[in-house]
Scaffold this active site. Structure first.
Site, mmCIF file in Angstrom:
data_model
loop_
_atom_site.group_PDB
_atom_site.id
_atom_site.type_symbol
_atom_site.label_atom_id
_atom_site.label_comp_id
_atom_site.label_asym_id
_atom_site.label_seq_id
_atom_site.Cartn_x
_atom_site.Cartn_y
_atom_site.Cartn_z
ATOM 1 N N THR A 99 0.814 -1.211 0.000
ATOM 2 C CA THR A 99 0.000 0.000 0.000
ATOM 3 C C THR A 99 0.850 1.264 0.000
ATOM 4 O O THR A 99 1.995 1.262 0.451
ATOM 5 C CB THR A 99 -0.966 0.026 1.207
ATOM 6 O OG1 THR A 99 -1.824 1.156 1.092
ATOM 7 C CG2 THR A 99 -0.221 0.078 2.529
ATOM 8 N N ARG A 100 0.254 2.314 -0.556
ATOM 9 C CA ARG A 100 0.841 3.655 -0.446
ATOM 10 C C ARG A 100 -0.267 4.627 -0.069
ATOM 11 O O ARG A 100 -0.198 5.814 -0.348
ATOM 12 C CB ARG A 100 1.512 4.063 -1.756
ATOM 13 C CG ARG A 100 0.590 4.089 -2.949
ATOM 14 C CD ARG A 100 1.335 4.437 -4.227
ATOM 15 N NE ARG A 100 0.527 4.211 -5.404
ATOM 16 C CZ ARG A 100 -0.152 5.151 -6.038
ATOM 17 N NH1 ARG A 100 -0.131 6.393 -5.629
ATOM 18 N NH2 ARG A 100 -0.849 4.854 -7.114
ATOM 19 N N HIS A 134 -8.915 2.704 3.650
ATOM 20 C CA HIS A 134 -10.360 2.944 3.715
ATOM 21 C C HIS A 134 -11.060 1.592 3.823
ATOM 22 O O HIS A 134 -10.388 0.536 3.893
ATOM 23 C CB HIS A 134 -10.855 3.794 2.536
ATOM 24 C CG HIS A 134 -10.545 3.254 1.173
ATOM 25 N ND1 HIS A 134 -10.883 1.991 0.779
ATOM 26 C CD2 HIS A 134 -9.917 3.830 0.109
ATOM 27 C CE1 HIS A 134 -10.506 1.801 -0.474
ATOM 28 N NE2 HIS A 134 -9.899 2.905 -0.898
ATOM 29 N N HIS A 138 -10.000 -1.214 1.419
ATOM 30 C CA HIS A 138 -8.739 -1.903 1.728
ATOM 31 C C HIS A 138 -8.964 -2.932 2.842
ATOM 32 O O HIS A 138 -8.476 -4.061 2.772
ATOM 33 C CB HIS A 138 -7.674 -0.897 2.177
ATOM 34 C CG HIS A 138 -7.340 0.135 1.149
ATOM 35 N ND1 HIS A 138 -7.344 1.485 1.420
ATOM 36 C CD2 HIS A 138 -7.014 0.017 -0.161
ATOM 37 C CE1 HIS A 138 -7.004 2.142 0.314
ATOM 38 N NE2 HIS A 138 -6.811 1.286 -0.653
ATOM 39 N N ARG A 142 -6.722 -3.661 -8.661
ATOM 40 C CA ARG A 142 -7.241 -3.606 -10.038
ATOM 41 C C ARG A 142 -6.336 -2.730 -10.913
ATOM 42 O O ARG A 142 -6.068 -3.026 -12.051
ATOM 43 C CB ARG A 142 -8.658 -3.032 -9.994
ATOM 44 C CG ARG A 142 -9.450 -3.206 -11.249
ATOM 45 C CD ARG A 142 -10.840 -2.632 -11.041
ATOM 46 N NE ARG A 142 -10.787 -1.183 -10.818
ATOM 47 C CZ ARG A 142 -10.900 -0.278 -11.779
ATOM 48 N NH1 ARG A 142 -11.080 -0.654 -13.022
ATOM 49 N NH2 ARG A 142 -10.846 1.019 -11.509
ATOM 50 N N HIS A 162 -3.141 -1.739 -9.871
ATOM 51 C CA HIS A 162 -2.010 -1.798 -8.944
ATOM 52 C C HIS A 162 -0.832 -0.980 -9.473
ATOM 53 O O HIS A 162 -0.414 -1.136 -10.614
ATOM 54 C CB HIS A 162 -1.585 -3.261 -8.772
ATOM 55 C CG HIS A 162 -0.649 -3.498 -7.642
ATOM 56 N ND1 HIS A 162 -1.024 -4.123 -6.483
ATOM 57 C CD2 HIS A 162 0.646 -3.162 -7.472
ATOM 58 C CE1 HIS A 162 0.008 -4.183 -5.664
ATOM 59 N NE2 HIS A 162 1.039 -3.596 -6.238
#
Lengths: 382, 70
Positions: free
Chosen positions: A192-193, A197, A200, A286, A288
């Protein structure tokens, strides 16, 4: 059993004890190349096996193979070139077989055996890796800052580069021991960056439902302006985990590595690195590692078909949304209700709300998470 | 393939399974090549080269404990 390292062996290129002392002494007399934070992080990642099987920066044969085939010259999947650039004048006096000292912020970082010095073509790199030469692409723009020659060769780490998030920085050997000690045989990694929410959280928990443990592995390091700052992402995840995750099912650790925004290729690269950390499964978004509209929807999923020999299982979890009729987060596959019942999470809208210190709806983000993010004067990089 | 070769005996049913695997999956020109690959893979994965010393492992565990991961 956790994943075998990519290529079968976890690389360890860290000098210890008397060998380190000797190399430190010898390095004083070597030609020196000063590295920026990003490249120094690459050195540490190589030395600690995060980039296994790489033992150094790519030589030309591997570089060409990666560009053209997304594989190293030994046919192992490897879609992103890990290279060390240098200004042409700096390498003028170096030759194959020379030892050079890599420094960072003026301190001795590593020694490297020069196996290759070669010119590279920025446009070809951009076209192959990013599929665009548009300087508006943040990854392409970074290429413009690089020197005209690439130096390949094995390296040995002498000194750890500084890590502001030291307490959250684990190396592959450490996560592997940790997973074993926790009795985890299947581990799903989440790259992740972003601050988390509900979407996720949904995909992480969906994956965790059929695996033993979850590795939340945010990238820290250079990101494009407008992305969330590292400390914001970490604080947000700490808060989410504290309130909503069983502590024994999740590990939060940082991975210091440049975000390249190379879309599909980077998705595969992210999976390989997490395989080295011991993950058996990897959640692929989707879009990425995408940015703007440079990559099509689901391209980051499709590319995995080209790598049946990857050695880590990609998980493609559909886009989730909140359904007022289902009363929770769901996706297209499991929710029969129409659009009128679906609240989709917009990253742009969330950013705007958080930037204006407005609490996002609880159908998008946990209140506790939003509060932490809004405590920062400016949660975004500039 | 390189290196001196020696003869070993292997259970017949395993040999038949291996031959069937090669026939169905491809990727190997001979039973010998397949067996070399399997042995090399197992030895590389499980061999001493990939293991830490007990002292190293204890250091890792100490750090993990100190950081609250264990």
């Amino acid at each position: 059993m956790v994943s075998q390292p990519h290529g079968g062996r976890l690389v360890r290129r860290v000098a210890h004890g008397r060998r380190r002392e000797r190399l430190l002494e010898e390095a004083q007399g070597m030609p020196q190349l000063e590295l920026d934070d990003t490249r120094a992080a690459d050195v540490a990642n190589i030395a600690h096996g995060a980039y296994s099987p790489l033992e150094g920066f790519l030589t030309e044969e591997d570089y060409e193979s990666v560009l053209l085939h997304m594989r190293l010259s030994n046919d192992l999947p490897w879609p992103i070139p890990i290279v060390l650039d240098t200004p042409s004048e700096a390498a003028r006096d170096w030759g194959v077989g020379d030892e050079i000292a890599l420094t960072h912020r003026g301190r001795m970082l590593a020694v490297m055996s020069v196996e290759d010095i070669y010119a590279w073509d920025r446009a070809e790199y951009a076209e192959r890796v990013y599929r665009t030469t548009d300087p508006g692409h943040p990854g392409v723009a970074k290429l413009g800052e690089m020197g005209g020659l690439l130096v390949g060769g094995r390296l040995e780490l002498l000194e750890e580069p500084p890590e502001p998030f030291q307490a959250l920085r684990l190396w592959p050997i450490e996560t592997r021991v940790l997973f074993r000690e926790r009795g985890w045989r299947t581990i799903v990694a989440f790259q992740t960056r972003n601050v988390p929410h509900l979407g996720h959280e949904y995909v992480q928990k969906a994956a965790l439902t059929f695996t033993d443990g979850l590795l939340i592995h945010p990238l820290v390091g250079w990101k494009k302006p407008g992305d969330f700052r590292d400390e914001v992402i970490i604080r947000a995840y700490e808060e989410l985990i504290r309130h909503y995750y069983p502590p024994n099912s999740v590990v939060l650790s940082v991975l210091r590595m440049q975000m390249r925004y190379a879309g599909p290729r980077e998705a595969v690269f992210h999976a390989i690195v997490r395989k080295n950390y011991g993950a058996t499964h990897f959640i692929v978004g989707r879009d990425h590692a995408g940015v703007g509209s440079y990559y099509g929807p689901y391209e980051a999923w499709d590319i995995f078909r080209e790598f049946p020999d990857l050695g880590i299982t990609p998980l493609f979890i559909r886009e989730s949304f909140y359904c007022t009729k289902c009363g929770g987060m769901v996706n297209e596959k499991i929710c029969p209700h129409g659009d009128e019942h679906r609240i989709r999470i917009s990253g742009t809208k969330l950013r705007s709300l958080l930037a204006n210190k407005q609490m996002p709806p609880e159908t998008m983000m946990r209140r506790e998470v939003a509060q932490v993010v809004m405590e920062f004067d400016n949660p975004f990089t500039e | 393939m390189s290196g001196e070769r020696v003869q070993v005996t292997i259970r017949k049913d395993l040999v038949e399974k291996a031959r069937k695997f090669i026939e169905e999956q491809g990727g190997f020109d001979s039973l010998e090549e397949f067996l070399d690959f399997v042995l090399e893979t197992v030895l590389e994965e499980e061999g001493p080269g990939s293991e830490m010393s007990e002292e190293d492992e204890e250091k890792v565990k100490e750090r993990l404990r100190a950081l609250g991961y264990m």
